[in-house]
Structures are given as structure tokens and as C-alpha cells.
Motif scaffolding. Structure first.
Motif, short mmCIF file in Angstrom:
data_model
loop_
_atom_site.label_atom_id
_atom_site.label_comp_id
_atom_site.label_asym_id
_atom_site.label_seq_id
_atom_site.Cartn_x
_atom_site.Cartn_y
_atom_site.Cartn_z
N GLU A 178 0.81 -1.21 0.00
CA GLU A 178 0.00 0.00 0.00
C GLU A 178 0.85 1.27 0.00
N TRP A 179 2.08 1.18 0.54
CA TRP A 179 2.91 2.37 0.69
C TRP A 179 3.89 2.56 -0.47
N LYS A 180 4.15 1.53 -1.24
CA LYS A 180 5.18 1.62 -2.29
C LYS A 180 4.91 2.72 -3.31
N PRO A 181 3.69 2.83 -3.89
CA PRO A 181 3.48 3.88 -4.90
C PRO A 181 3.66 5.29 -4.35
N LEU A 182 3.22 5.52 -3.11
CA LEU A 182 3.36 6.85 -2.53
C LEU A 182 4.83 7.20 -2.33
N PHE A 183 5.61 6.22 -1.86
CA PHE A 183 7.05 6.47 -1.68
C PHE A 183 7.71 6.74 -3.03
N GLU A 184 7.32 5.98 -4.04
CA GLU A 184 7.93 6.20 -5.36
C GLU A 184 7.58 7.59 -5.91
N LEU A 185 6.35 8.05 -5.65
CA LEU A 185 5.98 9.39 -6.10
C LEU A 185 6.82 10.44 -5.40
N TYR A 186 7.04 10.27 -4.10
CA TYR A 186 7.93 11.17 -3.36
C TYR A 186 9.32 11.18 -4.01
N TYR A 187 9.80 9.97 -4.31
CA TYR A 187 11.14 9.85 -4.90
C TYR A 187 11.20 10.53 -6.26
N ARG A 188 10.19 10.28 -7.12
CA ARG A 188 10.21 10.84 -8.48
C ARG A 188 10.17 12.36 -8.45
N LEU A 189 9.35 12.93 -7.60
CA LEU A 189 9.26 14.39 -7.52
C LEU A 189 10.54 15.00 -6.94
N THR A 190 11.12 14.34 -5.94
CA THR A 190 12.38 14.83 -5.37
C THR A 190 13.50 14.75 -6.38
N LEU A 191 13.54 13.65 -7.13
CA LEU A 191 14.54 13.49 -8.19
C LEU A 191 14.38 14.57 -9.25
N LEU A 192 13.14 14.84 -9.64
CA LEU A 192 12.87 15.87 -10.63
C LEU A 192 13.29 17.25 -10.11
N ASP A 193 13.00 17.52 -8.85
CA ASP A 193 13.38 18.79 -8.23
C ASP A 193 14.89 18.97 -8.24
N ALA A 194 15.62 17.87 -7.98
CA ALA A 194 17.09 17.93 -7.96
C ALA A 194 17.68 18.07 -9.36
N ALA A 195 17.02 17.48 -10.35
CA ALA A 195 17.57 17.44 -11.71
C ALA A 195 17.24 18.68 -12.54
N LEU A 196 16.19 19.40 -12.18
CA LEU A 196 15.72 20.50 -13.02
C LEU A 196 16.78 21.59 -13.29
N PRO A 197 17.59 22.01 -12.32
CA PRO A 197 18.60 23.04 -12.64
C PRO A 197 19.55 22.59 -13.74
N TYR A 198 19.99 21.35 -13.69
CA TYR A 198 20.88 20.83 -14.73
C TYR A 198 20.16 20.73 -16.06
N LEU A 199 18.95 20.18 -16.04
CA LEU A 199 18.19 19.99 -17.28
C LEU A 199 17.82 21.32 -17.91
N GLN A 200 17.53 22.31 -17.08
CA GLN A 200 17.13 23.62 -17.60
C GLN A 200 18.24 24.22 -18.46
N VAL A 201 19.48 24.05 -18.04
CA VAL A 201 20.61 24.58 -18.81
C VAL A 201 20.82 23.78 -20.09
N ASN A 202 20.68 22.46 -20.00
CA ASN A 202 21.03 21.60 -21.12
C ASN A 202 19.89 21.35 -22.10
N LEU A 203 18.65 21.61 -21.68
CA LEU A 203 17.51 21.35 -22.56
C LEU A 203 16.71 22.60 -22.88
N LYS A 204 17.22 23.76 -22.56
CA LYS A 204 16.40 24.98 -22.71
C LYS A 204 16.07 25.29 -24.17
N LEU A 205 16.86 24.76 -25.10
CA LEU A 205 16.58 25.02 -26.52
C LEU A 205 15.86 23.88 -27.20
#
Length: 525
Positions: A178-205
Motif C-alpha cells: 500500500e505504501w510503495k506507490p506513494l514512496f515512489e511518487l515522493y522519490y520521483r518528484l524529489t529526483l525531478l526537483d534535484a535534476a531541473l537546474p541541470y536539465l534547464q541549462v542543457n535542454l532549454k533550446l
């Protein structure tokens, strides 16, 4: 007195073990600075940077060749060292000497694996508290390497680090189904939050498909993250919520808000993630009203578009129109993902509102903001949205007139759909479109519908092939002449055709190979 590393390691085995324990306790894998010290020390130890050992009183003196010559004085009795680089406490050179001695009779790779695993065990112990704060604290620590990454680092390094984070995350996930999907959603959003500064520079065009392989890899990784979030959200939306998860869902709203409003660039992906969660997971009217109040407190420039997205989910078209009127349509990059969402969810009235808002600003945005390599994709996308929003053909054509050559493929389709074949042929002439660039089925269709409109275009293609002056091109020119003959016959222009082909034959009578191919083609009617 010089001495070998094996001898030093044999005489001081226990002291070296204590030194390794001190390194294990002092250097944490989750700390970028400390992990870098260990990583560089491993490289120095394995690449032969340690040159020779000697004794001075009770200390071991080690000469090294790192980026510059270094001398390390190691006191094994108290597991301390002094380095000529003058770094405080443990530096990469002292750690490298300890690793080099340890390697003489032990596996450094095994030690490194246990060292990394020990951090995961500590994180697992903390995450067992099962509170949103504990989950978030652990996942932020886990994704810290992406936050600290240089924006101009190689995409391969980024992808490798992201894969390693994914592997370290697996043993942290809860055992309960019951808890696995919620934990994975936390992980995916945290990973996205951490990756966005790098991706913003490299994918902005990146807005189309015309980019290099490293950029494509990042774009594919980014797309896969959104797909994973979609799967998790669908899994969570298909089952009832546990009472114990209420606090986690409340914290999730805050995390999501930070992902959307806490970064620059890539707004499309951020707002679509926001729309997905608020449409599937947070369906209560009270929760959405509360979120609107929270958005009003935010200071980010894009909060107004986030509010517009939330109004869209609430089916509040009046408020959406009010926001559109107040904000205007200059920020096309922010309105477009909202328009895409309207189209994907069949909200045609709302789509019409958005497109009417941005329509007066499309031409200026196109000229000033859209990169040349992505203009054709932008035009096709924009025209498709305008068509879905029931804009008239005249309104769409006014934009085609401002786009320039990049609009030729889309405008050509527009003309063919309306059977405006003479204008289509003129467009091909105007922008000097090559024979091989035109779809063969389109040419066949135009030839059948309005044969005389396409004859001047065929003439241009044939002359171009003749000018290349080789037999292969002559044969291609004759094949085009045959298609022209068919068009003339269909239009009842037999005399015109015979005069035309005789004139061409007379004009190029000195090109023997061409005349041979034309005779074989039996071109006269």
C-alpha cells in the motif's frame, strides 16, 4: 631509510585498520565534499601516485606525485597525518596513502562497496520513522549529487549519477504494498526537483527533434520520468487512501508546488506534472480552494499560469477568461502547455479562450523566441491548435504570411486540403522547393485534380535535371516529361504539348544523350 609498501602494511596492519575506520567514520558518501575526497584518493592510489616510503623517527614519510609533488607524514599510532598541501585534517593525499597501504593485503573495492552501503543503511534506519519529513529528508540527501552537479557537466555523467541514485533508492522503499506507490511518487518528484537546474541549462533550446545524441539522451530521460510519474499517479488514483497517508499527501502538495514554482525554464513539463496530480489525486473542492490561496502567496512569475491551470481543472472558465484578459498572451511558452492540456482533455471552449489570448502575439514570439531549427515544428503545432480551436482559414493564413520559408511544409498541406492547387504550385515556385522534397502522392493528386497548374512546376524540375548534364539526370528529366505529357493530355492541351516538347528538343539538340533518352521516351502526342 626507504621501505616497501608491503613491509609497512605488514608491520602496521592493526594501525592501518584503525586508520580505515577513521576514514569510514569521517567521510560520508552523502556529502559531496567528503565523497570527492574519497573518489580522488582512490584514483591516486590506483594510478601509482604513491612513489616511496621511508621512516622518520616513529612516523612514515611518503612521497607522492599528484597534480604537484606532495609529502605526507603519517603517524600510525594515533591514526593521524600531516600533508604538505596544508589541508586541515584528512585530505585526499593522506586518504590515498591509507588506501595504498590497505590495498597491499585487502580489497579496496570491497571496502568502498561497504562504505557506500553503510550510508544506505543509515538512510533506511531514518526512513523507517515513516513520516513525510523523514522521507523527504532522506530523499533529498539521496539526490544531493544531482543538485551539486555542474550544469556544464557531461550528460553521461548526469545519467550515470541518476542511475546510481535509483539503485540506492530501491532498498529504502517500504515493504508494504500500500505504501510503495506513494514512496515512489515522493522519490520521483524529489529526483525531478534535484535534476531541473541541470536539465534547464542543457535542454532549454529543445522544443523539437533536431538535436544531438547527448541532448536526446537527456530528453528521453526527462520524458521517462514524467511517464513514471503518470504510472504511479494512476496506481494511487485507482485505490482508496489510507488514513495514515493524509499527512503524506499534504506534504506532497508542498513538494509539487516547489517543483512548479521553484525553478526556471521547462515550464511545460512542470505544469503538466502539476495538472496531472491535481486532476488525479487532489480532487476535493476544499483542497483546490486552499491551493489557490497558497498560490496567491507565492512570488514566482509563473504563479498566475499555475493558477490558470488550477482554474482549468475546476472547470471555472469565467476565472480562466479573467486571468487571460488580465495577464495577456505575451507568455506563449506558458500558455502553450495549458492549451495542450485543454486539447488532450477535450476542453474546447477553454482551448478557444487560450488561443484567442495568444493569437495577437504569435508572430512576435515566433520571430524573437523560437530557435531557427525548431521553427517548422512550432508552426505545425501552432496551426494544429488554431485549427482545433475553430480559427478561420483567413486567420491562419495571416500567420503563415509572417512565418517565412519555415512554414512551407505546413502551408502546403493547408493549401492541398482546400484544393487550392494553383496557389500550391506557386508556393513551390516561390521557395524553390526541390522535386525530391515534394511528396510523390501529393504531386500525383495535384496532377489529377488540376493538371495545368502543375505543368510549370514540372518544367522547372526537368530543366534543373537537364542542367546537371549526365545521363542519369536526363532519364529523370524524361520521366518528368512523361508526367507532363499525361497532364497535358488530361487537360486536352495536345497542340500545346507537342509544341512544348519540340521546342525543348530543339533547344537542347546538341545534347546527344538527352535526345537519345527523349526519343526512347516517345514524348510526342
Amino acid at each position: 631509510m626507504h621501505i616497501t609498501a608491503e613491509r609497512v602494511s605488514y608491520l602496521h596492519e592493526q594501525e592501518i585498520e584503525l586508520m580505515m575506520e577513521r576514514i569510514d567514520q569521517t567521510c560520508r558518501p552523502s556529502s559531496e565534499k567528503e565523497a570527492t575526497i574519497v573518489q580522488r584518493a582512490v584514483q591516486l592510489a590506483r594510478q601509482g601516485a604513491v612513489l616511496h616510503y621511508s621512516y622518520a623517527n616513529d612516523d612514515v614519510v611518503v612521497s607522492m606525485q599528484a597534480q604537484y609533488p606532495v609529502t605526507v607524514r603519517l603517524s600510525l599510532k594515533d591514526s593521524r597525518g600531516v600533508c604538505s598541501c596544508h589541508a586541515e585534517d584528512l585530505c585526499e593525499h593522506i586518504v590515498a596513502v591509507a588506501f595504498h597501504l590497505y590495498m597491499q593485503f585487502h580489497s579496496l573495492s570491497d571496502w568502498l562497496q561497504e562504505w557506500r552501503h553503510s550510508e544506505v543503511q543509515q538512510l533506511a534506519l531514518k526512513i523507517s520513522e515513516r513520516t513525510p519529513e523523514a522521507w523527504l529528508s532522506v530523499l533529498e540527501k539521496l539526490t544531493d549529487p544531482l543538485r551539486a552537479m555542474d550544469p556544464y557537466e557531461s550528460p553521461n555523467v548526469f545519467l550515470h549519477e541518476a542511475a546510481q541514485i535509483g539503485q540506492r533508492m530501491l532498498p529504502l522503499a517500504p515493504f508494504e504494498y500500500e505504501w510503495k506507490p506513494l514512496f515512489e511518487l515522493y522519490y520521483r518528484l524529489t529526483l525531478l526537483d534535484a535534476a531541473l537546474p541541470y536539465l534547464q541549462v542543457n535542454l532549454k533550446l529543445i522544443t523539437g527533434d533536431s538535436y544531438h545524441y547527448p541532448e536526446w539522451q537527456l530528453s528521453a530521460w526527462f520524458s521517462s520520468q514524467f511517464e513514471n510519474i503518470q504510472k504511479v499517479v494512476q496506481a494511487l488514483g485507482s485505490r482508496p487512501k489510507l488514513f495514515e497517508t493524509d499527512a503524506f499527501y499534504e506534504k506532497l502538495k508542498e513538494i509539487l508546488r516547489n517543483v512548479v514554482l521553484g525553478h526556471d525554464g521547462l515550464f511545460r513539463e512542470r505544469i503538466l506534472t502539476y495538472l496531472l496530480l491535481w486532476n488525479k489525486l487532489f480532487t476535493e473542492t476544499a483542497a483546490r480552494d486552499k491551493e489557490l490561496l497558497q498560490l496567491k502567496k507565492e512570488t514566482a512569475d509563473e504563479k498566475i499560469f499555475t493558477e490558470a491551470a488550477l482554474r482549468l481543472i475546476q472547470n471555472n472558465q469565467a476565472e480562466l477568461e479573467h486571468i487571460a484578459l488580465r495577464e495577456g498572451g505575451e507568455r506563449i511558452d506558458c500558455w502553450l502547455p495549458i492549451a495542450d492540456y485543454c486539447l488532450s482533455t477535450d476542453r474546447m471552449d477553454e482551448l478557444n479562450t487560450v488561443m484567442n489570448t495568444i493569437y495577437p502575439h504569435i508572430a512576435n514570439y515566433y520571430k524573437s523566441q523560437v530557435p531557427i531549427r525548431n521553427r517548422s515544428n512550432f508552426i505545425r503545432k501552432m496551426d494544429g491548435l488554431l485549427e482545433e480551436a475553430d480559427f478561420s482559414g483567413e486567420e491562419r493564413e495571416r500567420l503563415f504570411a509572417t512565418y517565412g520559408q519555415a512554414c512551407v511544409p505546413v502551408y502546403a498541406d493547408f493549401l492541398i486540403e482546400r484544393e487550392r492547387f494553383t496557389e500550391w504550385a506557386s508556393l513551390m515556385h516561390r521557395f524553390d522547393v526541390g522535386f525530391d522534397s515534394i511528396d510523390s502522392d501529393t504531386l500525383k493528386w495535384v496532377s489529377q485534380k488540376e493538371p495545368m497548374a502543375v505543368i510549370p512546376l514540372f518544367h522547372t524540375f526537368a530543366m534543373r535535371f537537364i542542367s546537371e548534364k549526365n545521363r542519369h539526370s536526363y532519364r529523370r528529366a524524361v520521366r518528368i516529361f512523361k508526367r507532363m505529357r499525361t497532364c497535358a493530355k488530361k487537360a486536352g492541351q495536345l497542340d500545346f504539348w507537342n509544341r512544348y516538347i519540340d521546342t525543348v528538343r530543339e533547344q537542347y539538340r546538341r545534347l546527344r544523350a538527352l535526345n537519345e533518352e527523349m526519343e526512347k521516351g516517345n514524348l510526342n502526342l
